[in-house]
Design an enzyme around this catalytic site. Structure first.
Site, short mmCIF file in Angstrom:
data_model
loop_
_atom_site.label_atom_id
_atom_site.label_comp_id
_atom_site.label_asym_id
_atom_site.label_seq_id
_atom_site.Cartn_x
_atom_site.Cartn_y
_atom_site.Cartn_z
N GLU A 273 -11.98 -25.41 10.76
CA GLU A 273 -10.71 -24.70 10.68
C GLU A 273 -10.68 -23.47 11.58
OE1 GLU A 273 -9.93 -25.67 5.92
OE2 GLU A 273 -10.60 -23.67 6.52
N CYS A 344 6.59 6.22 13.55
CA CYS A 344 6.24 7.50 12.91
C CYS A 344 5.07 7.34 11.96
CB CYS A 344 7.45 8.04 12.17
SG CYS A 344 8.83 8.23 13.29
#
Ligand SMILES: *Cc1c(COP(=O)(O)O)cnc(C)c1O
Length: 422
Positions: A273, A344
């Protein structure tokens, strides 16, 4: 090795200059190279040729359906961890009988959808989940093919947030309970138990944890067989680490040798995988410099990509190489720069004190190794757009996901009547 190289002084994706794509789609954007995806997929295929595993690409690392379709065309299956990823893999044309489904919190609805689609294997991560899968399979009148994901209790020696195979992690069934759970699954009429699975973590740069986990898995196979159980398949998970610049990567060939040593001779079908090792180096995030700012102690390049587009530096303190799209002279003077986004948050920093050639506002930069865990983790924080994704093949490119912007967001929001009345 990847296919993002300079030619004629400009960084290219295969034969397409990244600046050409920037003009067409704007910045920031993700760009993936099919030749690199193929190269990495084939590296696994070749390294494991004698074991002929099913290679199920981990969809969570890059779930764009064009990327999935391309890999499926090479023969890849898909490893999915949610109902949404199952839907994506099927939409991309991955055959259902090459889809393996892992994840600690599969709901009954997700299980039902997977069973209706006829997916290949569901990896069970807890005993209550076994009961759920059995119940759903019974109600649909089907048999669910399952594996048991064991938690082998090995330290993957990777970043704590992507380590998944220690006893204290939420993943898998404690390996010491495997015999009981296997026997229970084998006794259930709507369950066909085929074997074991594990996945111990991601960005593994050390092969020892694999050796430990797979030898534990091998011992369990022998114990289960001695109990009279049938064990036909072993799902070995993903996690092979790659170089992000400073650190060297492991090769699929070295990894294959570990698997061969630990598990050859058990006569089991193998599933792999890999996600990051296939997609990571196959993508870049291209961004434009908005401002150069001389701080009191630092020099900042403020760019138009941010942590919402590529979260890895903020989430894992991850390193990404950053290179200018216009090639710098070989002897160019380097300046220590902080490369930061406009969000921010102080965490919105891609690099600190990074030596870079002189760059100015308007220049394009490429953050390398952004093909895995990049676009899939993007958010719309700060009402920013989800960046477009572009797939390159030779000298052509295609926008495989358009930018999803604030207008798309606003179209899904509404204000109740009682707030709109005067
Ligand atoms: C995340 C994950 C993978 C892929 O990990 P990579 O580090 O991208 O190779 C494979 N299997 C499972 C179950 C996963 O959760």
């Amino acid at each position: 090795m990847d296919h993002f190289q300079y030619a004629d002084g400009r960084l290219h994706a295969e034969a397409v200059p990244l600046s050409t794509i920037a003009e067409a789609v704007g910045t920031p954007f993700y760009c993936y190279s099919t030749a690199t995806l193929e190269r990495h997929f084939r590296a696994f295929e070749t390294a494991f040729a004698d074991m002929a595993p099913t290679i199920c690409f981990a969809v969570k690392s890059n779930s764009n359906i064009a990327v999935l379709r391309f890999l499926a065309g090479l023969g890849a299956g898909a490893d999915v961890v949610s109902g949404g990823e199952t839907t994506r893999a099927l939409a991309a044309g991955v055959p259902a009988d090459r889809i393996v489904y892992s994840g600690v919190g599969k709901t009954a609805e997700e299980v039902a959808a997977a069973l209706k689609a006829g997916i290949w294997q569901i990896n069970l991560e807890s005993e209550p989940e076994l009961e759920t899968v059995a119940r759903v399979a019974q109600s649909l009148g089907v048999t669910a093919t399952v594996g048991i994901r064991i938690n082998p209790d090995v330290d993957a020696n990777t970043h704590a947030k992507i380590s998944t195979g220690k006893a204290e992690n939420k993943f898998g069934i404690d390996w010491m309970r495997t015999r009981e759970v296997y026997a229970r699954a084998a006794s259930m009429p709507n369950i066909h138990i085929v074997g074991l699975a594990l996945h111990i973590g991601s960005q593994l740069l050390d092969l020892e944890p694999y050796r430990a986990a797979y030898s534990r898995m091998g011992q369990l196979v022998e114990t289960l067989r001695a109990d009279g159980q049938t064990v036909e398949r072993l799902d070995l998970g993903g996690g092979l680490g790659i170089g992000y610049g400073p650190n060297p990567s492991q090769t699929p060939a070295d990894y294959a040798e570990v698997v061969r040593t630990a598990l050859a001779g058990l006569d089991c079908e193998l599933t792999l995988e890999p996600g990051r090792a296939i997609a990571g180096n196959a993508g870049v995030l291209v961004t434009k410099v908005i401002y150069i700012k001389e701080g009191a102690t630092r020099k900042f390049a403020i760019v138009d990509a941010a942590m919402n587009d590529l979260m890895r530096p903020a989430l894992y303190d991850a390193h990404h190489d950053i290179v200018p799209v216009a090639e710098a002279a070989a002897d160019a003077h380097l300046f220590d720069m902080d490369v930061v986004g406009p969000i921010c948050e102080t965490g919105d920093t891609f690099a600190t004190n990074r030596p870079l050639p002189e760059i100015k506002a308007g220049d394009l930069l490429a953050l390398r190794t952004a093909g895995a865990y990049g676009a899939v983790m993007a958010s719309m924080y700060n009402a920013r757009a989800l960046p477009p994704e572009v797939l390159v093949k030779d000298d052509t490119f295609h926008v495989v996901r358009q930018r999803i912007g604030v207008d798309d967001m606003l179209a899904r929001e509404s204000v109740p009547d009682w707030l709109t009345e005067p």
